[in-house]
Scaffold this motif. Sequence first.
Motif, short mmCIF file in Angstrom:
data_model
loop_
_atom_site.label_atom_id
_atom_site.label_comp_id
_atom_site.label_asym_id
_atom_site.label_seq_id
_atom_site.Cartn_x
_atom_site.Cartn_y
_atom_site.Cartn_z
N ASN A 53 0.79 -1.20 0.14
CA ASN A 53 0.00 0.02 0.10
C ASN A 53 0.92 1.23 -0.01
O ASN A 53 0.44 2.24 0.30
N THR A 55 2.71 4.62 -1.01
CA THR A 55 2.42 5.77 -2.09
C THR A 55 3.59 6.76 -1.74
O THR A 55 3.91 6.71 -0.57
N THR A 80 1.12 5.36 -6.45
CA THR A 80 1.24 4.05 -5.70
C THR A 80 2.51 3.56 -5.95
O THR A 80 3.22 3.81 -6.77
N ARG A 81 2.86 2.48 -5.39
CA ARG A 81 4.07 1.73 -5.68
C ARG A 81 4.20 1.15 -7.13
O ARG A 81 5.08 1.39 -7.82
N ARG A 252 -1.44 8.57 1.07
CA ARG A 252 -2.32 7.53 0.98
C ARG A 252 -3.96 8.22 0.89
O ARG A 252 -4.11 9.26 1.60
#
Length: 444
Positions: A53, A55, A80-81, A252
């Motif tokens: 998750n 970011t 995001t990743r 996030r």
Amino acid sequence: MTEPTTHRTEVVVVGGGQAGLATSWHLVRDGVDHVVLEAHTLGHEWADTRWDNFTLVTPNWHCRLPGYEYDGPDPDGFMTRDEVVAWLAGYAPTFGPPVREHTRVTSLTERAEGGFRVEATGPDGPEVWEAGSVVVATGGYHVPIVPSWAPALDPSITQLHSADYRNAAQLPEGGVLVVGSGQSGAQIAEDLHLEGRTVHLALGDAPRVARFHRGRDCMTWLAEMGLYDTGVAQYPGGLAAREKTNHYVTGRDGGRDIDLRAFAAEGMRLYGMLEGGAGTELTFLPTLTAALDGADDVYRSICRDIDRYIDAQGIEAPPAAPYTAVWEPDTDPTSLDLAAAGISTVVWAIGYRPDYRWVGAGVFDGTGRPTHSRGVTALPGLYFLGLPWLHTWGSGRFLGIAADAEHVTGVITGRKGGARTEPAADLARRRSPGEIASDVALAG
């Protein structure tokens, strides 16, 4: 034993992350023969050492490399990743860097006749590269830090470093102690908290920053104020800024503050700095109250700096919304029994140490960090890139890599002038009223 294959080139770039690729872009542009040696695959760190998750904590418009920048639909959002991995994967095809993946450098030494000898192990066996210059672009985060006494903890307790954390489901059932409140520690604690896990967090001295203030992302304000373009020597304390911990905040869900007090009000257990432990017993320094207050002081100080800038520039902006603490600790806890608290896992988020043992050159200080001036060492031909605070606060981030790479490659080639990198302050100002209005809505 297989004899190494010997190659000769003008420049060897060690590392194929954003710093190495930015260096290669300039060298390709200038027609300099070179090679990029990458131990894994290009940009692998983003895919392999970030949790599911993850970011970015900097707005997408910060994502700029030489000849390549974020051009998606949400410049003020936070990738995001997986989005970062995809964006970075699109960079190399735009200029065709001479990369050798799965080639790990094992030794760098000076040659008696001048230049350097770089030894590596590639897919086909040992290699030797002889070059006049070497750019070490492996960053500064090499070896995860874990306390020397960690093995003394009860073996029933699962221990892992933040680099190995992926998601709450990978951990055994039970509570989780996260040690460290820098960017990774605070965000992993948030991730576990949102997943419904019982989280205990041991705070260090990391400061925090508001995500939005007066209608805009704080990092956009700071960029416009020139903070990302100011050299480290001009900061209070000078080079000591390199040792400071980054402010915790999150990108996030569109971006928001990380307020540890609010997490505590929702059930997260907070402690001061972890001092030591054995078996299932841990001890903490009584620093919790000071850590929370100190982080809030920095938060408010940054907001006041932005307020002063707004007033000085005559900028129309929504009024400030002062922060009010929502929770205060009754006491500063100094001990914790992991078993009694139902804690099954400890996540170490206390950083990394550099490891340049493969570099056979006297360019390091007593802590093992390279000594340099904006990436240029006292040893002619040896350079470093991708380090935090290499020159500015933006160094080591997408926003500052281009300028640092241009400077180092300019020293290598003796080039004067050339394509100039636009300062972050100017980039921040190139924002339309619509984009600013979007920020206001997000902040509201």
